[in-house]
Design an enzyme around this catalytic site. Structure first.
Site, PDB file in Angstrom:
ATOM      1  N   LYS A 107      78.254 -78.420  43.828  1.00 47.69           N
ATOM      2  CA  LYS A 107      78.198 -79.409  42.750  1.00 47.69           C
ATOM      3  C   LYS A 107      78.872 -78.925  41.464  1.00 47.69           C
ATOM      4  O   LYS A 107      79.105 -79.716  40.561  1.00 47.69           O
ATOM      5  CB  LYS A 107      76.753 -79.804  42.462  1.00 47.69           C
TER       6      LYS A 107
HETATM    7  C1  LIG Z   1      73.756 -81.783  46.800  1.00 45.44           C
HETATM    8  C2  LIG Z   1      73.803 -80.897  47.990  1.00 45.44           C
HETATM    9  C3  LIG Z   1      74.087 -81.409  49.281  1.00 45.44           C
HETATM   10  C4  LIG Z   1      74.264 -82.880  49.557  1.00 45.44           C
HETATM   11  O1  LIG Z   1      75.422 -83.417  48.980  1.00 45.44           O
HETATM   12  P1  LIG Z   1      75.602 -85.006  48.851  1.00 45.44           P
HETATM   13  O2  LIG Z   1      76.896 -85.202  48.184  1.00 45.44           O
HETATM   14  O3  LIG Z   1      74.429 -85.490  48.016  1.00 45.44           O
HETATM   15  O4  LIG Z   1      75.541 -85.570  50.228  1.00 45.44           O
HETATM   16  C5  LIG Z   1      74.190 -80.510  50.334  1.00 45.44           C
HETATM   17  N1  LIG Z   1      73.991 -79.180  50.139  1.00 45.44           N
HETATM   18  C6  LIG Z   1      73.706 -78.659  48.925  1.00 45.44           C
HETATM   19  C7  LIG Z   1      73.486 -77.200  48.809  1.00 45.44           C
HETATM   20  C8  LIG Z   1      73.614 -79.491  47.812  1.00 45.44           C
HETATM   21  O5  LIG Z   1      73.332 -78.956  46.610  1.00 45.44           O
END
Ligand SMILES: *Cc1c(COP(=O)(O)O)cnc(C)c1O
Length: 425
Positions: A107
């Protein structure tokens, strides 16, 4: 490029407007009016291009109203301050490590890009307050990405005692324009408080409010770049096989971004939506019926989502055609026990440690791959972030050292009045 509201198609706005507003009328998500395609030469020559060159070429068409190419280049150079290497695992699989950023989760890229967009678009005399609720990963990426961005203040709510010490450290150690507030309640309580703030008209007269989750176009679009970076590195490993990409999914922002890359011409033959016990999307693929349900807690908690907010973007992208969606996306649902077994198996055979989310992704990929296919998993977090889970199967896995003594947080009851008072400060 303009963006339209999925629920209200006459509402058409610029990239800047879509970023500032987050959601449109009737809580509709914004999507680009069309998907630009990249020439086949882009993919033929991709191994000779730098990541920044790739990123500018792919992303520029989406932001032309707000950035010059030079401005976009400068912004992307500030965002991508880390590598995203591919590492080969089994003879037919690899992982793309997206966790080399400051908070060790994928993210970081979306949060950093969105922060720079909001910093550029918001009125310095009337700062934007970004409100966010987190179970851990989003809050740390947003805190880091928005740190010291002028014209933006961030207030993060997290549930008391329910995030790991490491995640708490990442949210509370920065200070400046980042404020972390622990709520005596659950993640759902935090989310409810944020939603109440975003709907509070009296508050919105006093403060410009925005939220930082993957409904925001500026957070989800740059994630498409991962898929181009992955292709650049696996192209010469494919040896005539079809390429499959597995994506550990929660709100499906990351997978949706991959589908955009595909529509732009990326030579991928299939996506695997990798899910934990939160199987809303898998059931949709099987039955054609979408039923949102409450989330259930799992070891891969950043994917504990029962009603993925980007599902509507996927439907829109495929003209609501279930068969077309099935042709491009398959799914696999992985239990907590399988997750632990996969972490153990990969650790024992390859001396490589997957975090629980990436383990869900890798096992989902293994279960889905045909002999004529080669697969890559997006590895979404570092195992260091989920060390408590890892130690259940690898007891020697180190405990990260965190010093919470210099950190600053506020504590409130699960009360909207207390929260609003902080927002109005
Ligand atoms: C947010 C997150 C996800 C999921 O991603 P999305 O875009 O919400 O599907 C998967 N793994 C980790 C470690 C995350 O922080």
């Amino acid at each position: 490029m303009n963006y339209y509201n999925i629920n209200y198609k006459d509402e058409i706005v610029s990239f800047k407007e879509a970023t500032l507003r987050g959601l449109g009328k009737e809580k509709g998500l914004f999507v680009p009016e069309y998907i630009p395609s990249l020439p086949s030469s882009f993919f033929e020559e991709i191994t000779q291009k730098s990541n920044i060159e790739i990123a500018i070429e792919a992303l520029y068409p989406y932001v032309t109203d707000s950035f010059t190419r030079e401005e976009l280049q400068k912004t992307l150079e500030e965002v991508f301050v880390f590598d995203t290497p591919v590492r080969e695992l089994l003879s037919n699989t690899s992982v793309l490590e997206l966790f080399r950023g400051p908070t060790m989760a994928f993210k970081d890229v979306g949060a950093r890009f969105m922060a720079r967009c909001l910093g550029k678009f918001s009125d310095k005399n009337n700062p934007t307050t970004v409100v966010v609720a987190t179970s851990g990963d989003t809050g740390s990426a947003v805190a880091n990405g928005f740190y010291k961005v002028e014209g933006v203040r961030v207030v993060i709510l997290f549930p008391k005692g329910k995030v790991s010490p490491f995640q708490e450290y990442q949210m509370t150690s920065l200070g400046a324009n980042i404020q972390a507030v622990e709520v005596d309640g659950t993640f759902d309580d935090c989310q409810a408080l944020v939603k109440q703030a975003l709907a509070d008209t009296s508050l919105k007269k006093e403060r410009v409010l925005s939220s930082a989750n993957s409904i925001n176009v500026a957070r989800f679009l740059p994630q498409m770049l991962y898929y181009f970076f992955a292709y650049k590195q696996v192209k010469n490993l494919l040896e005539g096989k079809d390429w499959v990409v597995a994506v550990p999914s929660g709100n499906f922002g990351n997978l949706t971004a991959g589908l955009y890359a595909y529509k732009m011409g990326l030579p991928v033959s299939k996506f695997v939506a990798a899910n934990n016990a939160n199987d809303t999307f898998a059931i949709y693929l099987q039955t054609g019926n979408y039923h949102a349900k409450p989330s259930v807690a799992t070891l891969s908690n950043a994917m504990d989502v029962g009603d993925p907010s980007n599902f509507v973007r996927i439907q829109e992208l495929f003209g609501h055609n279930l068969e077309a969606i099935r042709k491009m996306i398959s799914s696999a649902v992985i239990s907590d026990q399988e997750t632990l077994d996969e972490i153990t198996y990969i650790h024992n055979t390859l001396d490589y440690t997957l975090d629980p989310h990436s383990a869900v992704g890798h096992l989902a990929l293994q279960k889905s791959l045909l002999p004529i296919q080669y697969g890559t998993v997006l590895s979404t977090a570092s195992p260091k972030k989920f060390d408590e889970v890892i130690r259940r199967v690898i007891p020697s896995f180190p405990i990260p050292k965190v010093d919470l003594s210099a950190c600053h947080k506020e504590s409130i009851e699960n009360s909207y009045t207390a929260y609003k008072e902080i927002l109005l400060r």
